[in-house]
Design an enzyme around this catalytic site. Structure first.
Site, mmCIF file in Angstrom:
data_model
loop_
_atom_site.group_PDB
_atom_site.id
_atom_site.type_symbol
_atom_site.label_atom_id
_atom_site.label_comp_id
_atom_site.label_asym_id
_atom_site.label_seq_id
_atom_site.Cartn_x
_atom_site.Cartn_y
_atom_site.Cartn_z
ATOM 1 N N ASN A 103 32.196 -67.931 2.116
ATOM 2 C CA ASN A 103 32.626 -66.547 2.034
ATOM 3 C C ASN A 103 31.492 -65.664 2.554
ATOM 4 O O ASN A 103 30.396 -65.670 1.996
ATOM 5 C CB ASN A 103 32.956 -66.244 0.562
ATOM 6 C CG ASN A 103 33.520 -64.868 0.352
ATOM 7 O OD1 ASN A 103 32.840 -63.874 0.563
ATOM 8 N ND2 ASN A 103 34.765 -64.814 -0.106
ATOM 9 N N SER B 136 35.137 -57.059 -1.696
ATOM 10 C CA SER B 136 34.367 -56.989 -2.938
ATOM 11 C C SER B 136 34.107 -55.529 -3.284
ATOM 12 O O SER B 136 33.653 -54.764 -2.436
ATOM 13 C CB SER B 136 33.031 -57.720 -2.792
ATOM 14 O OG SER B 136 32.198 -57.410 -3.900
ATOM 15 N N ASP C 255 29.581 -70.382 -6.964
ATOM 16 C CA ASP C 255 28.407 -71.065 -6.409
ATOM 17 C C ASP C 255 27.933 -70.288 -5.183
ATOM 18 O O ASP C 255 28.216 -70.643 -4.047
ATOM 19 C CB ASP C 255 28.787 -72.508 -6.051
ATOM 20 C CG ASP C 255 27.586 -73.363 -5.683
ATOM 21 O OD1 ASP C 255 26.452 -72.853 -5.714
ATOM 22 O OD2 ASP C 255 27.788 -74.550 -5.364
ATOM 23 N N LYS C 256 27.210 -69.212 -5.434
ATOM 24 C CA LYS C 256 26.857 -68.270 -4.369
ATOM 25 C C LYS C 256 25.909 -68.861 -3.329
ATOM 26 O O LYS C 256 25.952 -68.500 -2.159
ATOM 27 C CB LYS C 256 26.241 -67.009 -4.974
ATOM 28 C CG LYS C 256 27.234 -66.134 -5.722
ATOM 29 C CD LYS C 256 26.536 -65.062 -6.524
ATOM 30 C CE LYS C 256 27.513 -64.144 -7.209
ATOM 31 N NZ LYS C 256 28.092 -63.122 -6.332
ATOM 32 N N THR D 153 44.053 -62.744 -4.036
ATOM 33 C CA THR D 153 43.283 -61.551 -3.751
ATOM 34 C C THR D 153 41.905 -61.638 -4.408
ATOM 35 O O THR D 153 41.650 -62.526 -5.222
ATOM 36 C CB THR D 153 43.973 -60.272 -4.304
ATOM 37 O OG1 THR D 153 44.036 -60.383 -5.737
ATOM 38 C CG2 THR D 153 45.372 -60.088 -3.761
ATOM 39 N N ALA E 93 29.702 -65.224 -2.311
ATOM 40 C CA ALA E 93 29.518 -64.611 -1.010
ATOM 41 C C ALA E 93 28.072 -64.745 -0.514
ATOM 42 O O ALA E 93 27.128 -64.578 -1.272
ATOM 43 C CB ALA E 93 29.909 -63.139 -1.053
#
Length: 379
Positions: free
Chosen positions: A160, A196, A82-83, A259, A103
């Site tokens: 994030n 990323s 869910d950006k 991670t 993010a």
């Protein structure tokens, strides 16, 4: 009348997701956002009640308090799903104990060219090179404010934070700080994403001095003392992880998320990416799901051992079952996140995992999930 919501239609959802995973995902988020906007209508209440009935499971033995926040269950939604925070008010109805948005970058950005999200069913994995596509911190903050006006947060929400593609690496700290300032009142914890593989040069920020500056600048503006964590790559060396642990202590970070996705391709059953016809070795992007399960668990164990369990770890990578979840908890993770597993196993997997964790507690005669954290080191 209650029924097991979505069971009749889930095969159709899977078919759509297979044909165009990104489009299917966007449609799902838009639908959930519309549901949230209508949560106080008769039909909205009815759907949310059915979601609760179908997908939630709570047991006091699974509830934990970390960083002044209450996590009803240890299983959360990982970033990347869910950006833009469109469904931030809905994830608790799917049984998640917490959810991480993003993010999110300071500047809105479209991400990389499509196609950029691929399923690898033979490997129970996904390959993504989305490139942190999102509406930007200011717009996400507005979306979240509107969501919390309709209904206060029911579970902890994290954000994030990632560097905008247009921001030079040497100015990365100001990018993270700018996003944080927009969003600090709208979430419960924040994550510095320097791992990323889809933002050029981003992973180099994990190495030493630049991460130092980012953490220093963020903590200097963290007037509400929000918990700040760092999310790391599974591809780091042990020495690099030791350095990040040192920085985590220096800047009083709340924990480490271990991670992110891997750029390695070893051991994959998928040879050719069907959608492009190219070898999987040639395709850019990060792999999530089952192929990173073992490595992420190794990283969790290493961090737990190095810190003697003093730094909370959120374990993520290849969690599909209660067995996978238990392995990460006993290796040292206090909380867990999943996304790829949720797509493959269906929305029932969260309650299945939580029920399975309770069975594990009973099997090992433990009274609370916190007793299982790092249990492998105590036996």
């Amino acid at each position: 009348m209650m029924f097991n919501f979505a069971q009749p239609v889930y095969p159709l959802v899977l078919t759509a997701a297979k044909n165009n995973p990104e489009n299917a995902h966007q449609q799902l988020l838009k639908t959930l956002h519309r549901l949230d906007e209508n949560r106080h209508t008769v039909w909205g209440k009815w759907i949310l009640e059915n979601l609760d009935h179908s997908f939630t499971f709570e047991d006091s033995r699974l509830q934990q308090n970390l960083w002044g926040l209450t996590f009803k269950t240890p299983v959360g939604l990982a970033a990347g799903c869910d950006k833009d925070g469109l469904a931030a008010g809905i994830w608790d109805h799917f049984g998640f104990g917490f959810a991480e948005i993003g993010a999110v970058t300071l500047h809105a950005q479209p991400g990389n060219p499509k196609p950029r999200l691929f399923r690898l069913p033979q490997d129970k994995a996904a390959l993504n090179r989305l490139g942190a596509n999102n509406q930007g911190a200011q717009k996400v903050a507005q979306t979240l404010k509107e969501t919390w006006q309709r209904q206060p947060r029911q579970i902890p929400i994290g954000i994030n934070l990632c560097k905008s593609k247009i921001t030079p690496l040497e100015q990365a700290a100001m990018d993270y700080v700018g996003s944080f300032r927009y969003l600090e009142e709208d979430a419960d914890y924040f994550v510095v994403n320097v791992s990323s593989p889809n933002t050029p040069g981003l992973r180099s920020l994990q190495e030493g001095e630049q991460l130092n500056v980012i953490l220093q600048e963020l903590q200097s503006v963290n007037s509400l003392t929000k918990p700040i964590l760092v999310k790391i790559s599974p591809d780091l060396s042990w020495e690099s992880i030791k350095l990040i642990i040192k920085l985590a202590k220096t800047y009083q970070l709340a924990g480490i998320i271990a991670t992110n996705t891997t750029i390695k391709r070893e051991g994959l059953k998928t040879n050719i990416l069907e959608k492009t016809g190219n070898s999987i070795q040639e395709e850019a992007g990060g792999i999530s799901g089952q192929p990173i399960r073992q490595r992420s668990t190794e990283v969790i164990r290493f961090i737990y051992e190095q810190t003697q369990g003093t730094l909370p770890i959120i374990g993520v990578g290849g969690i599909f079952t209660a067995e996978d979840a238990w392995e990460k908890i006993t290796s040292g993770a206090s909380l867990l996140q999943l996304y790829t597993g949720w797509i493959y196993q269906g929305p029932w997997c969260i309650s299945n995992i939580n029920r399975g964790l309770v069975r594990k507690l009973e099997k090992y005669k433990l009274s609370h999930i916190s007793e299982a954290v790092g249990m492998d080191f105590n036996s």
